[in-house]
Design a protein around this motif. Structure first.
Motif, PDB file in Angstrom:
ATOM      1  N   CYS A 199       0.826  -1.211   0.000  1.00  0.00           N
ATOM      2  CA  CYS A 199       0.000   0.000   0.000  1.00  0.00           C
ATOM      3  C   CYS A 199       0.858   1.259   0.000  1.00  0.00           C
ATOM      4  CB  CYS A 199      -0.926  -0.011   1.215  1.00  0.00           C
ATOM      5  SG  CYS A 199      -2.058   1.393   1.308  1.00  0.00           S
ATOM      6  N   ARG A 200       1.914   1.268   0.788  1.00  0.00           N
ATOM      7  CA  ARG A 200       2.808   2.418   0.832  1.00  0.00           C
ATOM      8  C   ARG A 200       3.468   2.652  -0.520  1.00  0.00           C
ATOM      9  NH1 ARG A 200       6.449   0.527   4.002  1.00  0.00           N
ATOM     10  NH2 ARG A 200       8.004   0.156   2.382  1.00  0.00           N
ATOM     11  N   ASN A 201       3.951   1.582  -1.147  1.00  0.00           N
ATOM     12  CA  ASN A 201       4.623   1.719  -2.440  1.00  0.00           C
ATOM     13  C   ASN A 201       3.652   2.109  -3.557  1.00  0.00           C
ATOM     14  OD1 ASN A 201       7.334   1.084  -1.667  1.00  0.00           O
ATOM     15  ND2 ASN A 201       6.725  -1.051  -1.457  1.00  0.00           N
ATOM     16  N   PHE A 202       2.466   1.547  -3.516  1.00  0.00           N
ATOM     17  CA  PHE A 202       1.444   1.909  -4.492  1.00  0.00           C
ATOM     18  C   PHE A 202       1.107   3.398  -4.371  1.00  0.00           C
ATOM     19  CE2 PHE A 202      -2.797   2.544  -6.079  1.00  0.00           C
ATOM     20  CZ  PHE A 202      -2.943   1.661  -7.155  1.00  0.00           C
ATOM     21  N   SER A 203       0.916   3.864  -3.143  1.00  0.00           N
ATOM     22  CA  SER A 203       0.539   5.258  -2.902  1.00  0.00           C
ATOM     23  C   SER A 203       1.633   6.223  -3.355  1.00  0.00           C
ATOM     24  CB  SER A 203       0.217   5.475  -1.425  1.00  0.00           C
ATOM     25  OG  SER A 203      -0.870   4.664  -1.032  1.00  0.00           O
ATOM     26  N   MET A 204       2.888   5.855  -3.161  1.00  0.00           N
ATOM     27  CA  MET A 204       4.001   6.714  -3.595  1.00  0.00           C
ATOM     28  C   MET A 204       3.978   6.896  -5.107  1.00  0.00           C
ATOM     29  SD  MET A 204       7.103   5.353  -1.132  1.00  0.00           S
ATOM     30  CE  MET A 204       8.321   6.338  -2.013  1.00  0.00           C
ATOM     31  N   LYS A 205       3.661   5.854  -5.839  1.00  0.00           N
ATOM     32  CA  LYS A 205       3.570   5.947  -7.296  1.00  0.00           C
ATOM     33  C   LYS A 205       2.313   6.709  -7.709  1.00  0.00           C
ATOM     34  CE  LYS A 205       7.254   3.475  -8.220  1.00  0.00           C
ATOM     35  NZ  LYS A 205       8.474   4.088  -8.832  1.00  0.00           N
ATOM     36  N   ALA A 206       1.199   6.405  -7.052  1.00  0.00           N
ATOM     37  CA  ALA A 206      -0.072   7.032  -7.413  1.00  0.00           C
ATOM     38  C   ALA A 206      -0.071   8.536  -7.145  1.00  0.00           C
ATOM     39  CB  ALA A 206      -1.214   6.364  -6.654  1.00  0.00           C
ATOM     40  N   ASP A 207       0.665   8.976  -6.144  1.00  0.00           N
ATOM     41  CA  ASP A 207       0.713  10.403  -5.810  1.00  0.00           C
ATOM     42  C   ASP A 207       1.291  11.251  -6.943  1.00  0.00           C
ATOM     43  OD1 ASP A 207      -0.432   9.952  -3.381  1.00  0.00           O
ATOM     44  OD2 ASP A 207       1.444   9.982  -2.238  1.00  0.00           O
ATOM     45  N   SER A 208       2.087  10.634  -7.810  1.00  0.00           N
ATOM     46  CA  SER A 208       2.709  11.378  -8.909  1.00  0.00           C
ATOM     47  C   SER A 208       1.893  11.284 -10.204  1.00  0.00           C
ATOM     48  CB  SER A 208       4.127  10.847  -9.170  1.00  0.00           C
ATOM     49  OG  SER A 208       4.085   9.486  -9.584  1.00  0.00           O
ATOM     50  N   ILE A 209       0.731  10.609 -10.150  1.00  0.00           N
ATOM     51  CA  ILE A 209      -0.101  10.422 -11.335  1.00  0.00           C
ATOM     52  C   ILE A 209      -1.398  11.204 -11.160  1.00  0.00           C
ATOM     53  CG2 ILE A 209      -1.297   8.738 -12.783  1.00  0.00           C
ATOM     54  CD1 ILE A 209       0.707   6.636 -11.763  1.00  0.00           C
ATOM     55  N   LEU A 210      -1.626  12.159 -12.034  1.00  0.00           N
ATOM     56  CA  LEU A 210      -2.800  13.027 -11.943  1.00  0.00           C
ATOM     57  C   LEU A 210      -4.091  12.218 -12.064  1.00  0.00           C
ATOM     58  CD1 LEU A 210      -3.858  15.967 -11.837  1.00  0.00           C
ATOM     59  CD2 LEU A 210      -3.819  15.948 -14.355  1.00  0.00           C
ATOM     60  N   GLY A 211      -4.970  12.403 -11.074  1.00  0.00           N
ATOM     61  CA  GLY A 211      -6.277  11.753 -11.111  1.00  0.00           C
ATOM     62  C   GLY A 211      -6.311  10.326 -10.615  1.00  0.00           C
ATOM     63  N   ALA A 212      -5.202   9.801 -10.106  1.00  0.00           N
ATOM     64  CA  ALA A 212      -5.174   8.418  -9.604  1.00  0.00           C
ATOM     65  C   ALA A 212      -5.953   8.311  -8.295  1.00  0.00           C
ATOM     66  CB  ALA A 212      -3.740   7.955  -9.400  1.00  0.00           C
ATOM     67  N   ALA A 213      -6.771   7.276  -8.181  1.00  0.00           N
ATOM     68  CA  ALA A 213      -7.598   7.076  -6.984  1.00  0.00           C
ATOM     69  C   ALA A 213      -6.789   6.395  -5.887  1.00  0.00           C
ATOM     70  CB  ALA A 213      -8.819   6.231  -7.331  1.00  0.00           C
ATOM     71  N   PRO A 214      -7.090   6.679  -4.625  1.00  0.00           N
ATOM     72  CA  PRO A 214      -6.392   6.003  -3.519  1.00  0.00           C
ATOM     73  C   PRO A 214      -6.729   4.516  -3.484  1.00  0.00           C
ATOM     74  CG  PRO A 214      -8.219   7.304  -2.687  1.00  0.00           C
ATOM     75  CD  PRO A 214      -8.087   7.654  -4.134  1.00  0.00           C
ATOM     76  N   LEU A 215      -5.847   3.737  -2.921  1.00  0.00           N
ATOM     77  CA  LEU A 215      -6.007   2.290  -2.864  1.00  0.00           C
ATOM     78  C   LEU A 215      -7.021   1.915  -1.782  1.00  0.00           C
ATOM     79  CD1 LEU A 215      -4.842  -0.244  -4.226  1.00  0.00           C
ATOM     80  CD2 LEU A 215      -3.115  -0.316  -2.419  1.00  0.00           C
ATOM     81  N   SER A 216      -7.989   1.087  -2.135  1.00  0.00           N
ATOM     82  CA  SER A 216      -9.003   0.657  -1.167  1.00  0.00           C
ATOM     83  C   SER A 216      -9.159  -0.860  -1.106  1.00  0.00           C
ATOM     84  CB  SER A 216     -10.364   1.285  -1.513  1.00  0.00           C
ATOM     85  OG  SER A 216     -10.788   0.875  -2.806  1.00  0.00           O
ATOM     86  N   HIS A 217      -8.484  -1.586  -2.016  1.00  0.00           N
ATOM     87  CA  HIS A 217      -8.654  -3.043  -2.083  1.00  0.00           C
ATOM     88  C   HIS A 217      -7.359  -3.665  -2.594  1.00  0.00           C
ATOM     89  CE1 HIS A 217     -10.716  -6.665  -4.289  1.00  0.00           C
ATOM     90  NE2 HIS A 217     -10.189  -7.042  -3.136  1.00  0.00           N
ATOM     91  N   VAL A 218      -6.806  -4.578  -1.818  1.00  0.00           N
ATOM     92  CA  VAL A 218      -5.607  -5.326  -2.206  1.00  0.00           C
ATOM     93  C   VAL A 218      -5.944  -6.812  -2.116  1.00  0.00           C
ATOM     94  CG1 VAL A 218      -3.235  -5.920  -1.585  1.00  0.00           C
ATOM     95  CG2 VAL A 218      -4.002  -3.548  -1.432  1.00  0.00           C
ATOM     96  N   TYR A 219      -5.536  -7.580  -3.101  1.00  0.00           N
ATOM     97  CA  TYR A 219      -5.829  -9.010  -3.046  1.00  0.00           C
ATOM     98  C   TYR A 219      -4.713  -9.836  -3.669  1.00  0.00           C
ATOM     99  CZ  TYR A 219      -7.569  -8.166  -7.848  1.00  0.00           C
ATOM    100  OH  TYR A 219      -7.695  -7.788  -9.164  1.00  0.00           O
ATOM    101  N   ALA A 220      -4.660 -11.083  -3.252  1.00  0.00           N
ATOM    102  CA  ALA A 220      -3.668 -12.026  -3.757  1.00  0.00           C
ATOM    103  C   ALA A 220      -4.400 -13.180  -4.428  1.00  0.00           C
ATOM    104  CB  ALA A 220      -2.790 -12.545  -2.626  1.00  0.00           C
ATOM    105  N   ILE A 221      -3.978 -13.521  -5.648  1.00  0.00           N
ATOM    106  CA  ILE A 221      -4.515 -14.669  -6.369  1.00  0.00           C
ATOM    107  C   ILE A 221      -3.529 -15.816  -6.236  1.00  0.00           C
ATOM    108  CG2 ILE A 221      -5.233 -15.560  -8.607  1.00  0.00           C
ATOM    109  CD1 ILE A 221      -7.129 -13.523  -7.386  1.00  0.00           C
ATOM    110  N   LEU A 222      -4.032 -16.975  -5.809  1.00  0.00           N
ATOM    111  CA  LEU A 222      -3.176 -18.141  -5.548  1.00  0.00           C
ATOM    112  C   LEU A 222      -3.293 -19.138  -6.699  1.00  0.00           C
ATOM    113  CD1 LEU A 222      -3.602 -16.707  -2.811  1.00  0.00           C
ATOM    114  CD2 LEU A 222      -3.749 -18.951  -1.731  1.00  0.00           C
TER     115      LEU A 222
END
Length: 221
Positions: A163-186
Motif C-alpha cells: 500500500c505504501r509503495n502503491f501510494s508513492m507511485k499514485a501520488d505522482s499520477i494526476l487523477g489516480a484514486a487512492p487504494l481501497s482493495h488489495v488481493y492475492a490470487i493463488l
C-alpha cells in the motif's frame, strides 16, 4: 373640578392596586413573576437546543477501521488472531485460491478445512474479529492442491508495504484514486498481488509487486 381630579386619581390608584393584586396571586400560585417565567422558558429552550446538538454529535460514530491497508500492526494482529482460532490449534493453515483485504478493515478469504483436506471454508474478518467459517461448495474438477499457499508464506503485513509503495507511485499520477482493495490470487502454490495497474485521468501504468510488497515492475502503458 378639583373633585373630579381627586376621583380620577383614586380610580387610577385603585386599578394599579388591582394589577398588583393580580401579580401577587400569580406569584403565589405559579411561584415566579411573568418576567422570570419568560427567562425560564428561554433557558429551557437554550438547554434543549444544546442537548439536541450534543446528541447529534455523539451519535456520529467515527470510522475506526479506515486506513487498515496501511496499518502493518493491525494486519499482523488479524493474522495472529486467525492462527489462534481453536480450529487451527497445532495445525498448519493453508489459504486457498485468493485473499482479499479492504481499507475499511475487512478480510475475505478461503482456507482449507483443517480436519478434512478435501473441504474448503470461507473466512471473514470484520470489526476486529473473525466470523464463523462458512462451507464452500466445490466441484470434482477443482484442483485444490494447486491453489494452496501456506499462511507462513503470505504475511498480512506485506499489504501495508504494498500500500505504501502503491501510494508513492499514485501520488505522482494526476487523477489516480487512492487504494481501497488489495488481493492475492493463488495459483500453482504461489501467489500474485493485485491491483497491477494505476489509472490516472491522462495516463495508465502497470505495476507489480514482490511477495513482500516491494515494487517489482512499473511502467507506463
Amino acid at each position: 373640578m378639583k373633585l373630579q381630579k381627586i376621583i380620577g386619581i383614586a380610580v387610577a390608584m385603585s386599578c394599579m392596586s388591582c394589577h398588583e393584586i393580580v401579580e401577587s396571586v400569580n406569584d403565589t400560585f405559579h411561584g415566579a413573576p411573568r418576567e422570570n417565567n419568560k427567562r425560564r422558558s428561554e433557558n429551557v429552550t437554550s438547554t434543549t437546543t444544546s442537548e439536541t446538538t450534543t446528541i447529534t454529535y455523539t451519535s456520529r460514530q467515527p470510522d475506526e477501521d479506515k486506513g487498515f491497508l496501511s496499518n502493518a500492526a493491525r494486519l499482523s494482529a488479524a493474522e495472529n488472531a486467525l492462527r489462534r482460532l481453536p480450529a487451527f490449534a497445532g495445525k498448519d493453515i493453508y489459504l486457498y485460491e485468493g485473499v482479499h483485504f479492504y481499507d475499511d478493515g475487512r478480510i475475505n478469504m478461503k482456507v482449507q478445512n483443517p480436519d478434512n483436506p478435501a473441504y474448503v471454508d470461507a473466512y471473514s474478518f470484520n470489526k476486529g474479529s473473525w466470523q464463523e467459517p462458512q462451507p464452500v461448495q466445490l466441484s470434482v474438477h477443482d484442483d485444490i492442491g494447486s491453489r494452496l499457499v501456506k499462511l507462513d508464506d503470505l504475511h498480512f503485513s506485506s499489504v501495508a508495504t504494498l500500500c505504501r509503495n502503491f501510494s508513492m507511485k499514485a501520488d505522482s499520477i494526476l487523477g489516480a484514486a487512492p487504494l481501497s482493495h488489495v488481493y492475492a490470487i493463488l495459483r500453482k502454490n504461489t501467489y500474485t498481488w493485485y491491483p497491477q495497474s494505476i489509472s490516472g485521468s491522462r495516463e495508465r501504468y502497470f505495476i507489480s509487486f514482490t511477495k513482500e510488497g516491494e515494487v517489482e515492475d512499473f511502467y507506463r502503458q
